[in-house]
Design a protein around this motif. Structure first.
Motif, PDB file in Angstrom:
ATOM      1  N   GLN A  27       0.803  -1.228   0.000  1.00 45.60           N
ATOM      2  CA  GLN A  27       0.000   0.000   0.000  1.00 45.60           C
ATOM      3  C   GLN A  27       0.838   1.281   0.000  1.00 45.60           C
ATOM      4  O   GLN A  27       0.430   2.291   0.564  1.00 45.60           O
ATOM      5  CB  GLN A  27      -0.960   0.016   1.194  1.00 45.60           C
ATOM      6  CG  GLN A  27      -1.876  -1.184   1.292  1.00 45.60           C
ATOM      7  CD  GLN A  27      -2.783  -1.321   0.078  1.00 45.60           C
ATOM      8  OE1 GLN A  27      -3.358  -0.350  -0.377  1.00 45.60           O
ATOM      9  NE2 GLN A  27      -2.898  -2.523  -0.448  1.00 45.60           N
ATOM     10  N   GLN A  28       2.008   1.227  -0.587  1.00 49.84           N
ATOM     11  CA  GLN A  28       2.865   2.402  -0.662  1.00 49.84           C
ATOM     12  C   GLN A  28       3.342   2.579  -2.103  1.00 49.84           C
ATOM     13  O   GLN A  28       3.394   1.628  -2.864  1.00 49.84           O
ATOM     14  CB  GLN A  28       4.088   2.255   0.243  1.00 49.84           C
ATOM     15  CG  GLN A  28       3.766   2.159   1.712  1.00 49.84           C
ATOM     16  CD  GLN A  28       5.022   2.254   2.532  1.00 49.84           C
ATOM     17  OE1 GLN A  28       5.701   3.273   2.498  1.00 49.84           O
ATOM     18  NE2 GLN A  28       5.340   1.206   3.264  1.00 49.84           N
ATOM     19  N   GLN A  29       3.721   3.783  -2.402  1.00 49.43           N
ATOM     20  CA  GLN A  29       4.332   4.075  -3.696  1.00 49.43           C
ATOM     21  C   GLN A  29       5.816   4.285  -3.424  1.00 49.43           C
ATOM     22  O   GLN A  29       6.206   5.289  -2.820  1.00 49.43           O
ATOM     23  CB  GLN A  29       3.705   5.317  -4.317  1.00 49.43           C
ATOM     24  CG  GLN A  29       4.194   5.595  -5.705  1.00 49.43           C
ATOM     25  CD  GLN A  29       3.406   6.708  -6.372  1.00 49.43           C
ATOM     26  OE1 GLN A  29       2.405   7.173  -5.860  1.00 49.43           O
ATOM     27  NE2 GLN A  29       3.876   7.132  -7.518  1.00 49.43           N
ATOM     28  N   LEU A  30       6.633   3.325  -3.839  1.00 48.37           N
ATOM     29  CA  LEU A  30       8.059   3.354  -3.528  1.00 48.37           C
ATOM     30  C   LEU A  30       8.906   2.995  -4.745  1.00 48.37           C
ATOM     31  O   LEU A  30       8.473   2.242  -5.613  1.00 48.37           O
ATOM     32  CB  LEU A  30       8.388   2.352  -2.412  1.00 48.37           C
ATOM     33  CG  LEU A  30       7.794   2.601  -1.043  1.00 48.37           C
ATOM     34  CD1 LEU A  30       7.987   1.373  -0.159  1.00 48.37           C
ATOM     35  CD2 LEU A  30       8.425   3.827  -0.399  1.00 48.37           C
ATOM     36  N   VAL A  31      10.125   3.509  -4.735  1.00 51.01           N
ATOM     37  CA  VAL A  31      11.139   3.158  -5.726  1.00 51.01           C
ATOM     38  C   VAL A  31      12.315   2.567  -4.965  1.00 51.01           C
ATOM     39  O   VAL A  31      12.861   3.205  -4.060  1.00 51.01           O
ATOM     40  CB  VAL A  31      11.597   4.397  -6.531  1.00 51.01           C
ATOM     41  CG1 VAL A  31      12.732   4.028  -7.472  1.00 51.01           C
ATOM     42  CG2 VAL A  31      10.430   5.002  -7.299  1.00 51.01           C
ATOM     43  N   TYR A  70       3.755  -6.917 -12.432  1.00 54.21           N
ATOM     44  CA  TYR A  70       3.040  -7.904 -11.633  1.00 54.21           C
ATOM     45  C   TYR A  70       1.833  -7.189 -11.032  1.00 54.21           C
ATOM     46  O   TYR A  70       1.991  -6.292 -10.201  1.00 54.21           O
ATOM     47  CB  TYR A  70       3.929  -8.474 -10.529  1.00 54.21           C
ATOM     48  CG  TYR A  70       5.100  -9.257 -11.067  1.00 54.21           C
ATOM     49  CD1 TYR A  70       5.009 -10.630 -11.286  1.00 54.21           C
ATOM     50  CD2 TYR A  70       6.297  -8.622 -11.383  1.00 54.21           C
ATOM     51  CE1 TYR A  70       6.077 -11.355 -11.787  1.00 54.21           C
ATOM     52  CE2 TYR A  70       7.376  -9.340 -11.889  1.00 54.21           C
ATOM     53  CZ  TYR A  70       7.259 -10.696 -12.086  1.00 54.21           C
ATOM     54  OH  TYR A  70       8.328 -11.397 -12.588  1.00 54.21           O
ATOM     55  N   ASN A  71       0.636  -7.581 -11.471  1.00 55.64           N
ATOM     56  CA  ASN A  71      -0.597  -6.927 -11.037  1.00 55.64           C
ATOM     57  C   ASN A  71      -1.213  -7.678  -9.862  1.00 55.64           C
ATOM     58  O   ASN A  71      -1.406  -8.894  -9.938  1.00 55.64           O
ATOM     59  CB  ASN A  71      -1.600  -6.864 -12.184  1.00 55.64           C
ATOM     60  CG  ASN A  71      -1.105  -5.968 -13.304  1.00 55.64           C
ATOM     61  OD1 ASN A  71      -0.964  -4.775 -13.122  1.00 55.64           O
ATOM     62  ND2 ASN A  71      -0.826  -6.547 -14.448  1.00 55.64           N
ATOM     63  N   PHE A  72      -1.536  -6.940  -8.819  1.00 54.04           N
ATOM     64  CA  PHE A  72      -2.196  -7.486  -7.643  1.00 54.04           C
ATOM     65  C   PHE A  72      -3.478  -6.698  -7.410  1.00 54.04           C
ATOM     66  O   PHE A  72      -3.701  -5.662  -8.034  1.00 54.04           O
ATOM     67  CB  PHE A  72      -1.256  -7.410  -6.434  1.00 54.04           C
ATOM     68  CG  PHE A  72       0.036  -8.154  -6.654  1.00 54.04           C
ATOM     69  CD1 PHE A  72       0.091  -9.530  -6.537  1.00 54.04           C
ATOM     70  CD2 PHE A  72       1.182  -7.478  -7.040  1.00 54.04           C
ATOM     71  CE1 PHE A  72       1.265 -10.223  -6.775  1.00 54.04           C
ATOM     72  CE2 PHE A  72       2.370  -8.160  -7.272  1.00 54.04           C
ATOM     73  CZ  PHE A  72       2.412  -9.538  -7.135  1.00 54.04           C
ATOM     74  N   ASP A  73      -4.318  -7.167  -6.511  1.00 58.46           N
ATOM     75  CA  ASP A  73      -5.611  -6.532  -6.272  1.00 58.46           C
ATOM     76  C   ASP A  73      -5.513  -5.038  -6.006  1.00 58.46           C
ATOM     77  O   ASP A  73      -6.263  -4.252  -6.562  1.00 58.46           O
ATOM     78  CB  ASP A  73      -6.341  -7.203  -5.103  1.00 58.46           C
ATOM     79  CG  ASP A  73      -6.819  -8.598  -5.468  1.00 58.46           C
ATOM     80  OD1 ASP A  73      -6.977  -8.896  -6.671  1.00 58.46           O
ATOM     81  OD2 ASP A  73      -7.033  -9.402  -4.540  1.00 58.46           O
ATOM     82  N   SER A  74      -4.596  -4.645  -5.141  1.00 57.48           N
ATOM     83  CA  SER A  74      -4.550  -3.234  -4.745  1.00 57.48           C
ATOM     84  C   SER A  74      -3.264  -2.519  -5.152  1.00 57.48           C
ATOM     85  O   SER A  74      -3.036  -1.379  -4.760  1.00 57.48           O
ATOM     86  CB  SER A  74      -4.737  -3.119  -3.234  1.00 57.48           C
ATOM     87  OG  SER A  74      -3.711  -3.837  -2.573  1.00 57.48           O
ATOM     88  N   ASP A 103      -0.381   5.431  -8.667  1.00 56.39           N
ATOM     89  CA  ASP A 103      -0.575   5.204  -7.231  1.00 56.39           C
ATOM     90  C   ASP A 103      -0.371   3.733  -6.905  1.00 56.39           C
ATOM     91  O   ASP A 103      -0.622   2.858  -7.729  1.00 56.39           O
ATOM     92  CB  ASP A 103      -1.990   5.624  -6.804  1.00 56.39           C
ATOM     93  CG  ASP A 103      -2.178   7.130  -6.868  1.00 56.39           C
ATOM     94  OD1 ASP A 103      -1.178   7.862  -6.737  1.00 56.39           O
ATOM     95  OD2 ASP A 103      -3.329   7.566  -7.049  1.00 56.39           O
ATOM     96  N   ASN A 104       0.041   3.472  -5.669  1.00 54.56           N
ATOM     97  CA  ASN A 104       0.217   2.105  -5.169  1.00 54.56           C
ATOM     98  C   ASN A 104       1.092   1.243  -6.069  1.00 54.56           C
ATOM     99  O   ASN A 104       0.752   0.110  -6.391  1.00 54.56           O
ATOM    100  CB  ASN A 104      -1.131   1.424  -4.930  1.00 54.56           C
ATOM    101  CG  ASN A 104      -1.870   2.045  -3.769  1.00 54.56           C
ATOM    102  OD1 ASN A 104      -1.255   2.471  -2.784  1.00 54.56           O
ATOM    103  ND2 ASN A 104      -3.177   2.123  -3.869  1.00 54.56           N
ATOM    104  N   THR A 105       2.206   1.815  -6.519  1.00 51.39           N
ATOM    105  CA  THR A 105       3.150   1.044  -7.314  1.00 51.39           C
ATOM    106  C   THR A 105       4.467   0.910  -6.558  1.00 51.39           C
ATOM    107  O   THR A 105       4.917   1.832  -5.878  1.00 51.39           O
ATOM    108  CB  THR A 105       3.455   1.708  -8.673  1.00 51.39           C
ATOM    109  OG1 THR A 105       3.951   3.017  -8.453  1.00 51.39           O
ATOM    110  CG2 THR A 105       2.235   1.742  -9.553  1.00 51.39           C
TER     111      THR A 105
END
Length: 154
Positions: A27-31, A70-74, A103-105
């Motif tokens: 649930q975070q947007q991080l690099v 990689y796609n996940f629900d959220s 968002d949420n990547t």
């Protein structure tokens, strides 16, 4: 700038560390930049992170495609491998900035030094080096969110 360092011995331990990191990335947007020579375990660490998100299948390094989503629900995790990148400007042509604006990547980048100015700053750098009997894995936070995550791993 929070820093934590650990010695990892073997692939199962690298996967476990990846899962610990992945749990905290939810649930975070991080690099995250992954630094280390060939064979240090960067892709194995990515596999552990992806397991924390619920991925069950194989994880290959996207050396030729440059990115594997990689796609996940959220959320979405983008795994980049820039090892074979000929010129950093190629990233601009593939629309690299779009990956970091969602968002949420979570963006995992192997060989980030090859991306030059076309990459955003890392929230976390994971540096992997060889030591007798294993690997030294150092996590360094470079943003508020990155510092928080690294402190949680201490």
């Amino acid at each position: 700038m929070a820093t934590v360092s650990t010695i990892v011995q073997g692939e199962p331990a690298m996967l476990e560390l990846g899962e610990l990191v992945g749990i905290r990335c939810q649930q975070q947007q991080l690099v995250i930049f992954l630094n280390g020579d060939l064979g240090m375990g960067k892709t194995t660490l990515c596999r552990g992170i992806l397991r924390a998100f619920g991925h069950k299948g194989p994880v290959k390094s996207p050396t030729y495609t440059l990115v594997e989503p990689y796609n996940f629900d959220s959320s979405i995790v983008y795994h980049f491998d820039l090892y074979r990148l000929g010129d950093p400007e190629e990233l601009e042509y593939m629309g690299i900035r779009d990956y970091f604006d969602e968002d949420n990547t979570l963006c995992l980048l192997e060989w980030p030094e090859k991306g030059g100015q076309f990459l955003p700053k890392a929230d976390i750098a994971i540096n992997i080096t060889l030591t007798p009997g294993g690997r030294i894995v150092e996590l360094v936070g470079y943003s508020k969110a990155g510092d928080k995550l690294v402190k949680q791993l201490q």
